[in-house]
Scaffold this motif. Structure first.
Motif, PDB file in Angstrom:
ATOM      1  N   MET A   1      46.101  36.627  48.838  1.00 38.37           N
ATOM      2  CA  MET A   1      45.666  37.475  47.724  1.00 38.37           C
ATOM      3  C   MET A   1      45.450  38.890  48.243  1.00 38.37           C
ATOM      4  N   SER A   2      46.152  39.852  47.685  1.00 42.16           N
ATOM      5  CA  SER A   2      46.150  41.207  48.220  1.00 42.16           C
ATOM      6  C   SER A   2      44.991  42.029  47.682  1.00 42.16           C
ATOM      7  N   LEU A   3      44.625  43.035  48.497  1.00 42.79           N
ATOM      8  CA  LEU A   3      43.603  43.962  48.049  1.00 42.79           C
ATOM      9  C   LEU A   3      44.111  44.844  46.906  1.00 42.79           C
ATOM     10  N   ASP A   4      45.442  44.804  46.652  1.00 38.82           N
ATOM     11  CA  ASP A   4      46.007  45.563  45.533  1.00 38.82           C
ATOM     12  C   ASP A   4      45.359  45.169  44.213  1.00 38.82           C
ATOM     13  N   LEU A   5      44.792  43.958  44.178  1.00 40.25           N
ATOM     14  CA  LEU A   5      44.145  43.492  42.950  1.00 40.25           C
ATOM     15  C   LEU A   5      43.028  44.433  42.532  1.00 40.25           C
ATOM     16  N   PHE A   6      42.415  45.100  43.500  1.00 37.78           N
ATOM     17  CA  PHE A   6      41.260  45.947  43.201  1.00 37.78           C
ATOM     18  C   PHE A   6      41.664  47.412  43.036  1.00 37.78           C
ATOM     19  N   ARG A   7      42.971  47.698  43.021  1.00 36.97           N
ATOM     20  CA  ARG A   7      43.440  49.058  42.837  1.00 36.97           C
ATOM     21  C   ARG A   7      43.782  49.323  41.383  1.00 36.97           C
ATOM     22  N   GLY A   8      44.156  50.576  41.105  1.00 38.69           N
ATOM     23  CA  GLY A   8      44.270  51.061  39.741  1.00 38.69           C
ATOM     24  C   GLY A   8      45.113  50.242  38.803  1.00 38.69           C
ATOM     25  N   ARG A   9      46.323  49.809  39.215  1.00 39.15           N
ATOM     26  CA  ARG A   9      47.239  49.175  38.287  1.00 39.15           C
ATOM     27  C   ARG A   9      46.657  47.926  37.654  1.00 39.15           C
ATOM     28  N   TYR A  10      45.961  47.133  38.425  1.00 40.51           N
ATOM     29  CA  TYR A  10      45.496  45.848  37.907  1.00 40.51           C
ATOM     30  C   TYR A  10      44.291  45.987  36.985  1.00 40.51           C
ATOM     31  N   TRP A  11      43.578  47.106  37.089  1.00 40.46           N
ATOM     32  CA  TRP A  11      42.552  47.364  36.085  1.00 40.46           C
ATOM     33  C   TRP A  11      43.218  47.599  34.730  1.00 40.46           C
ATOM     34  N   GLY A  12      44.372  48.276  34.752  1.00 41.63           N
ATOM     35  CA  GLY A  12      45.124  48.478  33.508  1.00 41.63           C
ATOM     36  C   GLY A  12      45.659  47.171  32.960  1.00 41.63           C
ATOM     37  N   VAL A  13      46.115  46.280  33.841  1.00 38.37           N
ATOM     38  CA  VAL A  13      46.588  44.966  33.412  1.00 38.37           C
ATOM     39  C   VAL A  13      45.441  44.172  32.785  1.00 38.37           C
ATOM     40  N   ALA A  14      44.267  44.230  33.416  1.00 33.79           N
ATOM     41  CA  ALA A  14      43.095  43.526  32.879  1.00 33.79           C
ATOM     42  C   ALA A  14      42.718  44.070  31.507  1.00 33.79           C
ATOM     43  N   ALA A  15      42.833  45.400  31.334  1.00 31.91           N
ATOM     44  CA  ALA A  15      42.528  46.004  30.028  1.00 31.91           C
ATOM     45  C   ALA A  15      43.496  45.504  28.966  1.00 31.91           C
ATOM     46  N   ARG A  16      44.768  45.348  29.338  1.00 36.10           N
ATOM     47  CA  ARG A  16      45.746  44.785  28.401  1.00 36.10           C
ATOM     48  C   ARG A  16      45.377  43.339  28.064  1.00 36.10           C
ATOM     49  N   GLY A  17      44.876  42.607  29.061  1.00 36.09           N
ATOM     50  CA  GLY A  17      44.422  41.244  28.821  1.00 36.09           C
ATOM     51  C   GLY A  17      43.268  41.195  27.837  1.00 36.09           C
ATOM     52  N   VAL A  18      42.351  42.150  27.944  1.00 35.26           N
ATOM     53  CA  VAL A  18      41.228  42.231  27.001  1.00 35.26           C
ATOM     54  C   VAL A  18      41.753  42.411  25.580  1.00 35.26           C
ATOM     55  N   ALA A  19      42.740  43.297  25.420  1.00 35.63           N
ATOM     56  CA  ALA A  19      43.319  43.528  24.089  1.00 35.63           C
ATOM     57  C   ALA A  19      44.044  42.285  23.584  1.00 35.63           C
TER      58      ALA A  19
ATOM     59  N   TRP B   1      53.588  24.889  50.778  1.00 39.02           N
ATOM     60  CA  TRP B   1      53.581  23.976  51.928  1.00 39.02           C
ATOM     61  C   TRP B   1      54.238  24.606  53.152  1.00 39.02           C
ATOM     62  N   LYS B   2      55.352  25.310  52.947  1.00 35.35           N
ATOM     63  CA  LYS B   2      56.126  25.826  54.074  1.00 35.35           C
ATOM     64  C   LYS B   2      55.673  27.210  54.546  1.00 35.35           C
ATOM     65  N   GLN B   3      55.241  28.066  53.609  1.00 36.88           N
ATOM     66  CA  GLN B   3      54.959  29.458  53.979  1.00 36.88           C
ATOM     67  C   GLN B   3      53.503  29.865  53.798  1.00 36.88           C
ATOM     68  N   GLY B   4      52.714  29.028  53.128  1.00 34.15           N
ATOM     69  CA  GLY B   4      51.297  29.331  53.004  1.00 34.15           C
ATOM     70  C   GLY B   4      50.905  29.907  51.654  1.00 34.15           C
ATOM     71  N   VAL B   5      49.597  30.108  51.499  1.00 38.73           N
ATOM     72  CA  VAL B   5      49.028  30.551  50.223  1.00 38.73           C
ATOM     73  C   VAL B   5      49.507  31.946  49.845  1.00 38.73           C
TER      74      VAL B   5
END
Length: 319
Positions: free
Chosen positions: A1-19, A60-64
């Motif tokens: 799970m990347s730290l990109d989740l906490f950067r700008g783009r995903y806040w916009g994605v979350a806002a779209r999810g709220v709508a 299984w082969k490459q990880g989480v």
């Protein structure tokens, strides 16, 4: 799970999810419509369609981390976190607004759906006879859904499973509401009761149907969008046009039906003009306020579409 989740783009994605979550609460409005006009519809379909048995192989082969990247996990997590947050936090507010100001709220959604046709039409490159036929079929499907008569189903494992699958398929399609489908086939009260009473068995069957329907239908839609984009988009435009009948603000009750326990189900409603509504119901039509709400919705959608187009243009120039 990347730290990109906490950067700008995903806040916009979350806002779209709220709508999207706010729209899904209302029987008659689809979260898929919001996903399309905010520019994440294709990514949503593609991301969900990547989930399958091959995901377990990658895990299984490459990880989480590899499996998470394969399914675009950051995007899905941000989006569904926004949807769930909205459903649990805004459901009461939207229910209040629908109860106190129904005409104005429905007028806003009418303008929202009408304007959302514009960004979809912009993506249709080929208006051949197949596209026009798909558009007419989409209109016919939405009108057919709007003409469904309320019934009532017993909450058995099979009905809950197939209701969950049907509702999630409808929810993905712009213009058709999953909650509206549940209301029409008569399983909506049982599902709501299961949520409020935390009936684990009923919720498990419904969730299993929803998960199955989501994984299968998203694959079909994603394939159609990539293989036959113009025809598929024309069909979605037709659904949106047809669904305007469902969200028309001024309605009068025409008939009622009895449920399994003898209680009355929601009455059938027919669309009328504002003046006829005021005359028959004795209530104000709120035409001016409704018109303003619809115009605001249209401006909002077109502004979002313009900002999205400008953002894409800036990205292309940077490259």
């Amino acid at each position: 799970m990347s730290l990109d989740l906490f950067r700008g783009r995903y806040w916009g994605v979350a806002a779209r999810g709220v709508a999207m979550g706010a729209a899904d609460v209302v029987p008659g409005v689809s979260g898929g419509t919001i996903a399309f006009i905010t520019g994440i519809y294709q990514e949503l379909l593609d991301s969900i369609s990547r989930i399958g048995p091959h995901t377990l192989t990658t895990l299984w082969k490459q990880g989480v981390a590899a499996a998470w990247r394969q399914i675009n996990g950051n995007f899905l997590l941000a989006l569904f976190a926004g949807i769930l947050t909205s459903i649990f936090s805004l459901a009461k507010l939207i229910s209040f607004l629908l109860h106190e100001y129904p005409i104005i709220v429905w007028a806003f959604f009418f303008g929202l759906i009408l304007a959302s046709v514009v960004p979809i039409v912009r993506h249709i490159r080929d208006w051949r006879w197949q596209s026009w036929l798909a558009l007419m079929l989409g209109v016919a499907l939405a009108i057919l859904v709007s003409e469904m008569r309320p019934t009532e189903l017993a909450a058995t494992p099979s009905t809950l499973f197939f209701s969950g699958a049907l509702a999630i398929c409808a929810m993905i399609l712009p213009g058709i509401s999953g909650s509206f489908i549940l209301l029409m086939i008569g399983i909506y009260p049982q599902v709501i009761a299961a949520v409020h009473q935390f009936q684990l068995s009923a919720l498990a069957w419904f969730a299993a149907g929803a998960a199955s329907g989501l994984l299968l239908f998203s694959r079909l839609l994603s394939w159609l969008m990539h293989r036959f984009p113009s025809v598929t988009l024309s069909f979605l435009v037709g659904i949106l046009f047809g669904s305007l009948k469902i969200v028309w603000p001024w309605k009068l009750a025409t008939s009622e039906m009895a449920g399994l326990d003898g209680e009355k189900l929601a009455p059938m409603m027919s669309n009328v003009f504002p003046a006829e509504f005021a005359s028959a119901s004795g209530q104000p039509s709120h035409f001016l306020a409704a018109a303003v709400a619809a115009v605001v919705a249209v401006i909002l959608v077109l502004a979002i579409e313009w900002l999205s187009w400008r953002h894409v243009g800036n990205v292309v120039q940077e490259k």
